[in-house]
Design a protein around this motif. Sequence first.
Motif: not given
Length: 99
Positions: A75-99
Amino acid sequence: MVVRLRLARFGRKHAPFYRIFAADARRSRDGKHIEVLGHYDPIPGRDGNKHLGLNFERVKYWVSVGAQPSDAVSKILKTVGLLPSAPKRPPPQGKVPPA
């Protein structure tokens, strides 16, 4: 020998101070280490920042030869930029978020 990058706790009660170091994975948390790579003070100072000091070249070397950082050190190395952070996953397609 498996090398881990981990934290060792120093300081007094309710005032922790950590050193970041490379050590054999079989050693205890505060046991014998190979090399000290930096320090981390998690308690914010008067300026409101947590203080961190790292030897970037040595950290890059240990990661390049296969040393595994612990969860806290990664976590420390990711905040400094020495390790790449995990890529963000896009929300799943076709599902409607709860209202």
